[in-house]
Design an enzyme around this catalytic site. Structure first.
Site, PDB file in Angstrom:
ATOM      1  N   SER A 116      10.246 -36.921  -2.678  1.00 52.04           N
ATOM      2  CA  SER A 116      11.516 -36.751  -1.926  1.00 52.04           C
ATOM      3  C   SER A 116      11.427 -35.877  -0.955  1.00 52.04           C
ATOM      4  O   SER A 116      10.768 -34.584  -1.516  1.00 52.04           O
ATOM      5  CB  SER A 116      12.463 -36.734  -3.032  1.00 52.04           C
ATOM      6  OG  SER A 116      12.510 -35.552  -3.913  1.00 52.04           O
ATOM      7  N   GLY A 140      14.117 -34.326   0.778  1.00 55.48           N
ATOM      8  CA  GLY A 140      15.768 -33.927   1.074  1.00 55.48           C
ATOM      9  C   GLY A 140      16.545 -34.816   2.077  1.00 55.48           C
ATOM     10  O   GLY A 140      16.162 -35.692   2.074  1.00 55.48           O
ATOM     11  N   ALA A 141      17.064 -34.130   3.125  1.00 58.69           N
ATOM     12  CA  ALA A 141      17.517 -34.825   4.128  1.00 58.69           C
ATOM     13  C   ALA A 141      16.618 -35.802   4.962  1.00 58.69           C
ATOM     14  O   ALA A 141      17.019 -36.733   5.590  1.00 58.69           O
ATOM     15  CB  ALA A 141      18.278 -33.904   5.195  1.00 58.69           C
ATOM     16  N   GLY A 197      14.713 -38.029   3.681  1.00 57.99           N
ATOM     17  CA  GLY A 197      14.517 -38.996   2.883  1.00 57.99           C
ATOM     18  C   GLY A 197      13.125 -39.082   1.967  1.00 57.99           C
ATOM     19  O   GLY A 197      13.265 -37.987   0.932  1.00 57.99           O
ATOM     20  N   GLY A 251      17.738 -36.187  -6.313  1.00 55.87           N
ATOM     21  CA  GLY A 251      16.587 -36.768  -6.735  1.00 55.87           C
ATOM     22  C   GLY A 251      16.293 -37.859  -7.992  1.00 55.87           C
ATOM     23  O   GLY A 251      15.779 -38.767  -8.051  1.00 55.87           O
ATOM     24  N   ASP A 252      17.381 -37.590  -8.814  1.00 52.31           N
ATOM     25  CA  ASP A 252      17.408 -38.297  -9.970  1.00 52.31           C
ATOM     26  C   ASP A 252      17.827 -39.792  -9.639  1.00 52.31           C
ATOM     27  O   ASP A 252      17.531 -40.666 -10.256  1.00 52.31           O
ATOM     28  CB  ASP A 252      18.398 -37.608 -11.069  1.00 52.31           C
ATOM     29  CG  ASP A 252      17.902 -35.991 -11.314  1.00 52.31           C
ATOM     30  OD1 ASP A 252      18.637 -35.086 -11.492  1.00 52.31           O
ATOM     31  OD2 ASP A 252      16.735 -35.852 -11.286  1.00 52.31           O
TER      32      ASP A 252
HETATM   33  N1  LIG Z   1      21.004 -33.602   2.940  1.00 49.59           N
HETATM   34  C1  LIG Z   1      20.766 -34.867   2.494  1.00 49.59           C
HETATM   35  N2  LIG Z   1      21.110 -35.739   3.435  1.00 49.59           N
HETATM   36  C2  LIG Z   1      20.885 -37.138   3.166  1.00 49.59           C
HETATM   37  N3  LIG Z   1      20.036 -37.690   1.925  1.00 49.59           N
HETATM   38  C3  LIG Z   1      19.737 -36.365   1.242  1.00 49.59           C
HETATM   39  C4  LIG Z   1      20.146 -35.049   1.319  1.00 49.59           C
HETATM   40  N4  LIG Z   1      19.250 -34.580   0.463  1.00 49.59           N
HETATM   41  C5  LIG Z   1      18.858 -35.369  -0.413  1.00 49.59           C
HETATM   42  N5  LIG Z   1      19.033 -36.504   0.062  1.00 49.59           N
HETATM   43  C6  LIG Z   1      18.643 -37.906  -0.636  1.00 49.59           C
HETATM   44  O1  LIG Z   1      18.343 -37.248  -2.011  1.00 49.59           O
HETATM   45  C7  LIG Z   1      16.913 -37.557  -2.298  1.00 49.59           C
HETATM   46  C8  LIG Z   1      16.198 -36.533  -3.102  1.00 49.59           C
HETATM   47  O2  LIG Z   1      16.694 -35.300  -2.580  1.00 49.59           O
HETATM   48  P1  LIG Z   1      15.709 -34.101  -2.987  1.00 49.59           P
HETATM   49  O3  LIG Z   1      14.438 -34.221  -2.091  1.00 49.59           O
HETATM   50  O4  LIG Z   1      16.603 -32.779  -2.654  1.00 49.59           O
HETATM   51  O5  LIG Z   1      15.427 -34.408  -4.426  1.00 49.59           O
HETATM   52  P2  LIG Z   1      15.325 -33.440  -5.748  1.00 49.59           P
HETATM   53  O6  LIG Z   1      15.021 -31.772  -5.171  1.00 49.59           O
HETATM   54  O7  LIG Z   1      14.541 -33.937  -6.818  1.00 49.59           O
HETATM   55  O8  LIG Z   1      16.960 -33.266  -6.252  1.00 49.59           O
HETATM   56  P3  LIG Z   1      17.432 -32.801  -7.675  1.00 49.59           P
HETATM   57  O9  LIG Z   1      16.382 -31.999  -8.279  1.00 49.59           O
HETATM   58  O10 LIG Z   1      18.825 -32.171  -7.309  1.00 49.59           O
HETATM   59  O11 LIG Z   1      17.764 -34.302  -8.177  1.00 49.59           O
HETATM   60  C9  LIG Z   1      16.293 -37.562  -0.936  1.00 49.59           C
HETATM   61  O12 LIG Z   1      14.962 -38.442  -0.975  1.00 49.59           O
HETATM   62  C10 LIG Z   1      17.273 -38.247  -0.232  1.00 49.59           C
HETATM   63  O13 LIG Z   1      17.000 -39.565  -0.081  1.00 49.59           O
HETATM   64  O1  LIG Z   2      15.852 -26.945 -15.081  1.00 51.24           O
HETATM   65  P1  LIG Z   2      15.448 -28.319 -14.568  1.00 51.24           P
HETATM   66  O2  LIG Z   2      15.322 -29.119 -15.584  1.00 51.24           O
HETATM   67  O3  LIG Z   2      14.166 -28.399 -13.541  1.00 51.24           O
HETATM   68  O4  LIG Z   2      16.757 -28.738 -13.662  1.00 51.24           O
HETATM   69  C1  LIG Z   2      17.987 -29.085 -14.358  1.00 51.24           C
HETATM   70  C2  LIG Z   2      18.908 -29.663 -13.381  1.00 51.24           C
HETATM   71  O5  LIG Z   2      18.936 -28.640 -12.355  1.00 51.24           O
HETATM   72  O6  LIG Z   2      18.566 -30.766 -12.745  1.00 51.24           O
HETATM   73  C3  LIG Z   2      19.499 -31.749 -12.745  1.00 51.24           C
HETATM   74  C4  LIG Z   2      19.562 -32.150 -11.092  1.00 51.24           C
HETATM   75  O7  LIG Z   2      18.138 -32.455 -10.791  1.00 51.24           O
HETATM   76  C5  LIG Z   2      20.869 -30.695 -13.035  1.00 51.24           C
HETATM   77  O8  LIG Z   2      21.593 -31.930 -13.696  1.00 51.24           O
HETATM   78  C6  LIG Z   2      20.339 -29.717 -14.101  1.00 51.24           C
HETATM   79  O9  LIG Z   2      21.161 -28.744 -13.890  1.00 51.24           O
END
Ligand SMILES: Nc1ncnc2c1ncn2[C@@H]1O[C@H](COP(=O)(O)OP(=O)(O)OP(=O)(O)O)[C@@H](O)[C@H]1O
Ligand SMILES: O=P(O)(O)OC[C@@]1(O)O[C@H](CO)[C@@H](O)[C@@H]1O
Length: 312
Positions: free
Chosen positions: A220, A222-223, A225, A251-252
């Site tokens: 993933s 972020g923004a 994709g 991401g979840d």
């Molecule tokens: N600012 C944004 N605008 C549009 N889509 C976003 C944005 N941020 C995240 N996304 C969407 O969410 C997906 C996951 O984002 P990111 O890469 O931040 O995952 P992550 O860091 O694993 O998130 P988290 O750990 O909080 O679940 C991206 O692949 C995208 O599809």
């Molecule tokens: O400390 P970890 O386990 O890496 O991340 C935990 C966490 O940030 O991940 C979720 C968002 O992906 C939140 O629900 C939770 O607070």
């Protein structure tokens, strides 16, 4: 049915403030508590979209009891394993301009007996499941290879394994040959020990994780994709969101949507991106339901511009 494991779940406290000023007392405008943890969120997103799931979590103290109450109140089938250490709280502070500050507690140590108990529960729950999803940070003292060891058991039982982890836990899990790993850009860069500044960097890093044992890599960005790198090649997709509310849990949601759509190729990537974008449009770590998900905004590119920069 998809089983998720969250060894280090959390109560996610999201606090809205006009401005965060460190070193002073700030009165919040509003606050909310959601059940949290990466595997918990995957199950929350799956349930919201009527995909059968069971969430296996540890639960300690009054906060652990509240976590279970919140999950059960949402209708989630949760198998909570009692542990001595208190279930942690993770705090997200949100400012009106969208600046988000997140403070994650480390969690309390798990004893060897507690870890064995959780492993026994998740292996039982995974019997006959289509996927076992192991996600998130590890509590202090839990061996870095725990996901790798569980992956071997799940695979031998004919259950596909998805891993969302970081650092040594991700690298150890990759070596155990999971069907799918879901690093974000920072986790991908850390895993290969070099920056991921372009789409091509992300693809090369994902390919390296495949060479080291991962079946498919859903990275993933972020923004920007997400990139899907598997035996069928490279696909990238985007789903722009005009006014992001909260990226916590995006991401979840991406992972949940990808799995819900069969975890194979461009159609599954598109579904994951739609769920991820929907999550970003929602406050705190709320997971999207059918009415929140828009598929028209998704763009899939099977011939991505590998030179496109990921650094704004
Ligand atoms: N600012 C944004 N605008 C549009 N889509 C976003 C944005 N941020 C995240 N996304 C969407 O969410 C997906 C996951 O984002 P990111 O890469 O931040 O995952 P992550 O860091 O694993 O998130 P988290 O750990 O909080 O679940 C991206 O692949 C995208 O599809
Ligand atoms: O400390 P970890 O386990 O890496 O991340 C935990 C966490 O940030 O991940 C979720 C968002 O992906 C939140 O629900 C939770 O607070």
């Amino acid at each position: 049915m998809i089983v998720t494991l969250t060894l280090n779940p959390s109560l996610d406290r999201t606090i809205d403030v006009d401005r965060l000023v460190t070193g002073t007392m700030t009165r919040a405008r509003s606050a909310r508590i959601d059940p949290g943890g990466k595997g918990v969120n995957v199950s929350r997103a799956l349930l919201a979209n009527r995909v059968p799931t069971v969430a296996v979590v540890t639960s300690g103290g009054a906060d652990g009891e509240q976590l279970v109450r919140l999950l059960e109140g949402d209708g989630i089938a949760v198998h909570a394993v009692p542990v001595a250490g208190r279930t942690r709280s993770n705090v997200t502070i949100v400012e009106p301009d969208g600046v988000v500050t997140k403070l994650n507690e480390p969690g309390e140590p798990l004893s060897r007996a507690e870890l064995d108990a959780v492993a026994g529960v998740v292996l039982d729950e995974a019997e006959g499941a289509s996927w076992a999803v192991t996600c998130g940070s590890l509590p202090p003292g839990v061996p870095d290879d725990i996901y790798a060891r569980l992956c071997a058991f799940f695979t031998s039982a004919g259950v596909r394994v998805a891993v969302d982890a970081s650092g040594p836990a991700l690298l150890a899990a990759v070596g155990a040959g999971p069907h799918l790993v879901k690093p974000n850009r920072e986790e991908l860069a850390e895993a290969v020990g070099r920056p991921v500044a372009s789409v091509g960097d992300a693809v090369e890093a994902a390919r390296e994780l495949r060479e080291r044992g991962a079946g498919t890599v859903l990275a993933s960005l972020g923004a920007d994709g997400a990139v899907l790198v598997g035996e069928d090649g490279v696909t990238i997709g985007t789903a722009p969101v005009a006014e992001p509310r909260s990226t916590v849990g995006a991401g979840d949601a991406l992972l949940a949507g990808f799995l819900a759509a069969g975890a194979d190729g461009a159609p599954a990537l598109a579904e994951g991106l739609a769920w991820g974008a929907a999550a970003v449009r929602l406050p705190a770590s709320r997971m999207p339901g059918p009415d929140d998900i828009r598929r028209d905004i998704v763009r899939i590119d099977t011939r991505p511009d590998l030179g496109r920069s990921l650094i704004a």
